[in-house]
Design a protein around this motif. Structure first.
Motif, PDB file in Angstrom:
ATOM      1  N   PHE A 104       0.589  -1.010  -0.028  1.00 52.10           N
ATOM      2  CA  PHE A 104      -0.132   0.095  -0.292  1.00 52.10           C
ATOM      3  C   PHE A 104       0.635   1.295  -0.122  1.00 52.10           C
ATOM      4  O   PHE A 104       0.028   2.348  -0.071  1.00 52.10           O
ATOM      5  CB  PHE A 104      -1.253   0.361   0.924  1.00 52.10           C
ATOM      6  N   ARG A 120       2.566   3.656  -3.835  1.00 51.11           N
ATOM      7  CA  ARG A 120       1.701   2.744  -4.720  1.00 51.11           C
ATOM      8  C   ARG A 120       1.781   3.771  -6.504  1.00 51.11           C
ATOM      9  O   ARG A 120       1.487   3.040  -7.200  1.00 51.11           O
ATOM     10  CB  ARG A 120      -0.231   3.258  -4.601  1.00 51.11           C
ATOM     11  N   GLU A 145      -1.531  -1.651   8.402  1.00 49.71           N
ATOM     12  CA  GLU A 145      -1.168   0.003   7.915  1.00 49.71           C
ATOM     13  C   GLU A 145      -1.531   0.612   8.831  1.00 49.71           C
ATOM     14  O   GLU A 145      -3.199  -0.547   9.627  1.00 49.71           O
ATOM     15  CB  GLU A 145      -2.247  -0.213   6.591  1.00 49.71           C
ATOM     16  N   GLN A 202      -7.441   2.003   0.932  1.00 53.61           N
ATOM     17  CA  GLN A 202      -6.715   2.034   0.512  1.00 53.61           C
ATOM     18  C   GLN A 202      -6.886   0.727  -0.764  1.00 53.61           C
ATOM     19  O   GLN A 202      -6.680  -0.111  -0.410  1.00 53.61           O
ATOM     20  CB  GLN A 202      -5.551   2.047   0.861  1.00 53.61           C
ATOM     21  N   PRO A 252      -4.620  -1.119  -2.854  1.00 55.40           N
ATOM     22  CA  PRO A 252      -3.397  -1.525  -3.227  1.00 55.40           C
ATOM     23  C   PRO A 252      -2.726  -1.373  -4.671  1.00 55.40           C
ATOM     24  O   PRO A 252      -3.156  -1.666  -5.956  1.00 55.40           O
ATOM     25  CB  PRO A 252      -2.894  -3.594  -3.665  1.00 55.40           C
TER      26      PRO A 252
END
Length: 620
Positions: free
Chosen positions: A74, A77, A215, A251, A253
């Motif tokens: 993540f 990106r 994360e 989020q 990936p």
């Protein structure tokens, strides 16, 4: 016009660039392998081999280099997405099967494409490896140099032959500016990495701690699940309700970002290539039209084939105009699909996190593990191919619809046949309206006369219980013969709607176009489902949070074993008061050393008799 186009082609035909991009791709493997060897030497292996293994001589050097984590990455990106965008031109060559590094028989073409794909991947491997390497000082220098080589060669190719044979001026720049932009971004990214790593190396900045398994957005998602849901105070806007609502606890990936970025650039290149082909075909049709015009002039508009030639010229003119006019709507359709794929990904993966599988066909509730692993490797490439082929198919369908509109509505008015067109259109609309009206009438008669009354006033509809059975049987008998003819139209409408929806949704890999029970034949949809399951099993925030807690507790236990009295404030566990910690240490010490109890200071209220009893217990 033809003379100008011929002059442009002649001018560009004499342009010979000193750079052969295909040959450069072959030679780029040399620095690519060199960079891979350096990064592999720096990468240490976690488990060393046994002494009887020949790799033991290498020590723990030459670890496996990973370009990027296709499942749980993540961070960086957009850097990975831009790195994928830098490969767009080579991906398009592979898509068009124009890149063939070997000359092998036709039956082995699949192996040739596989070798070509591996070569393209190996030539662009340093971009990803340098972005993901832990040794940022070395990897930033290597990545900057490698990106600079590709950028310089591409600029040289564009500057020497900027014009092309189809579009004309700056045609080469139209093909290569996305790659140049991506390479320029990578140069800036590697330069930023070098400055940051150099400041850490010189001690001007603190080095970032080891990356956590959990994360930040995943932790926020778990916190949100544990909070008591509150009523919404702020009303959502139309955009948030109907299109997209930003979620700070989610989020996408890196794989999804890279796929969408590369799909956008490849779609742009595909549209440019299609337009170049259209320009070439248009010029050939212009030559053909000039020959037809010369025939009409030679026969003085009195030839037998003159009406046919005029219709052919009209068909060519309408086709060219409709094809150009439908480029924009077809492009916007595919662009909207790319954004909608991201929306569907978030919606589907959140449903899987919540344990909801009702949106999936029954046979996909428990897919095979091997099929899911292969699916996540297939998804990105298949998604791009589906979008490109989907654009072409949608463009063709929209052009056919435009041709039908032109010949059905526009051209009759141009040829002063508007009244006849309106008359035929009115008859058609009236016929369809009567058919639809009869179908609605059947529904109204069935609801009014052939169903029993509602059981309660709160019921929304009548129960499925027949009433007036004799009248119903007569109703069904006389409509039987009419519905045979009506079924023919319904069958044709079913076929037409299926074709339109199938071609319109061909680029939507997240939605199957197969009928219920045949979803397994849709390989694109199977790849989508398998990819969702892999992400669900490996990036589920609740599962990752649980693993994070286990890892933190394991580290705490190891720290507890190395030192008897550790500082609990540095641990990631729950906070404990100093008084409770002191009492716990005292209890542990007295259990291990019971003789220390007699040396303790007695509190007020404890008699000497109690101390004598305690001494007797200890001596026994």
């Amino acid at each position: 016009m033809l003379g100008t186009a011929a002059g442009t082609r002649q001018l560009n035909g004499t342009c010979t660039s000193s750079v052969d991009m295909e040959l450069f791709l072959h030679y780029s493997l040399i620095p690519s392998l060199f960079i891979i060897l350096i990064l592999s030497f720096l990468q240490r292996r976690e488990h060393r081999r046994q002494r009887d293994d020949t790799s033991y001589l290498l020590g723990n050097r030459f670890g496996i280099i990973m370009p990027l984590d296709f499942v749980g990455t993540f961070s960086n990106r957009w850097s990975y997405g831009i790195a994928f965008g830098a490969t767009a031109n080579k991906v398009m060559f592979l898509f068009s099967e124009g890149y063939q590094p070997l000359q092998i028989p036709q039956w082995a073409q699949a192996f040739e494409l596989l070798i070509g794909g591996i070569e393209v991947g190996l030539s662009h491997f340093p971009f990803f490896a340098c972005l993901s390497s832990e040794f940022q000082l070395v990897s930033s220098i290597l990545g900057f140099c490698y990106s600079l080589i590709w950028f310089a060669v591409t600029v040289l190719q564009v500057s020497q032959c900027p014009h092309g044979q189809f579009v004309g001026k700056y045609e080469t720049l139209m093909f290569y500016w996305p790659s140049l932009l991506c390479l320029a971004f990578l140069l800036g990214r590697f330069l930023h990495m070098f400055v940051k790593a150099l400041r850490v190396h010189l001690g001007w900045e603190f080095q970032v701690e080891e990356k956590s398994v959990l994360e930040t957005h995943q932790a926020e998602h778990v916190k949100q699940l544990l909070r008591t849901p509150r009523p919404q105070e702020k009303k959502k806007s139309w955009f948030q309700t109907r299109i997209y609502e930003w979620d700070p606890c989610f989020q996408f990936p890196s794989r999804m970002i890279g796929t969408i970025v590369l799909a956008f650039i490849c779609l742009y290149l595909f549209i440019v290539i299609e337009f170049c082909v259209f320009v070439y075909v248009r010029d050939e049709l212009d030559v053909f039209e000039n020959k037809l015009e010369s025939y009409i002039t030679f026969t003085n508009h009195s030839g037998v084939l003159t009406p046919v030639i005029l219709q052919v010229k009209e068909l060519i003119s309408v086709t060219k105009g409709v094809w150009v006019a439908t480029i924009l709507p077809a492009s916007l359709t595919c662009v909207s699909y790319l954004f909608h794929i991201l929306v569907c990904y978030r919606k589907h993966i959140k449903r899987l996190w919540a344990g909801d599988k009702h949106f999936l066909p029954l046979k996909f509730h428990n897919p095979a593990s091997s099929a899911s692993v292969v699916a996540i490797a297939r998804y990105s490439g298949w998604q791009i191919a589906y979008v490109l082929w989907g654009y072409l198919i949608i463009h063709v369908v929209q052009s056919l619809c435009g041709m039908a509109i032109m010949y059905g509505l526009v051209l009759p008015i141009v040829h002063n046949q508007g009244l006849e067109m309106l008359q035929g259109l009115g008859i058609g609309i009236l016929t369809i309206s009567i058919v639809v009206g009869l179908m609605i009438l059947q529904m109204w008669i069935a609801a009014s006369f052939f169903l029993q009354p509602k059981l309660g006033t709160a019921d929304k509809q009548k129960p499925l219980a027949l009433n007036n059975r004799k009248a119903f049987h007569n109703f069904s008998y006389f409509l039987f013969f009419y519905n045979v003819l009506l079924g023919l139209g319904a069958c044709l409408s079913r076929l037409l709607i299926s074709c339109l929806l199938g071609t319109w949704l061909i680029a939507r890999i997240d939605r199957t176009i197969m009928q219920n029970g045949y979803e397994g034949a849709d390989m694109g949809f199977s790849a989508w489902i398998g990819m969702l399951y892999v992400d669900h099993y490996h990036t589920n925030p609740v599962l990752v949070s649980f693993c994070h807690i286990l890892i933190a507790n394991h580290k705490e236990k190891k720290l507890q074993q190395t030192t008897k009295y550790w500082c609990l404030n540095q641990s990631a566990g729950p906070r404990v008061s100093a008084r409770s910690r002191t009492r716990w240490f005292l209890l542990q010490t007295l259990i291990n050393n019971p003789r220390l109890i007699i040396h303790r200071k007695l509190k007020s209220g404890h008699s000497s008799q109690e101390s004598q009893i305690l001494m007797a217990c200890l001596e026994s």
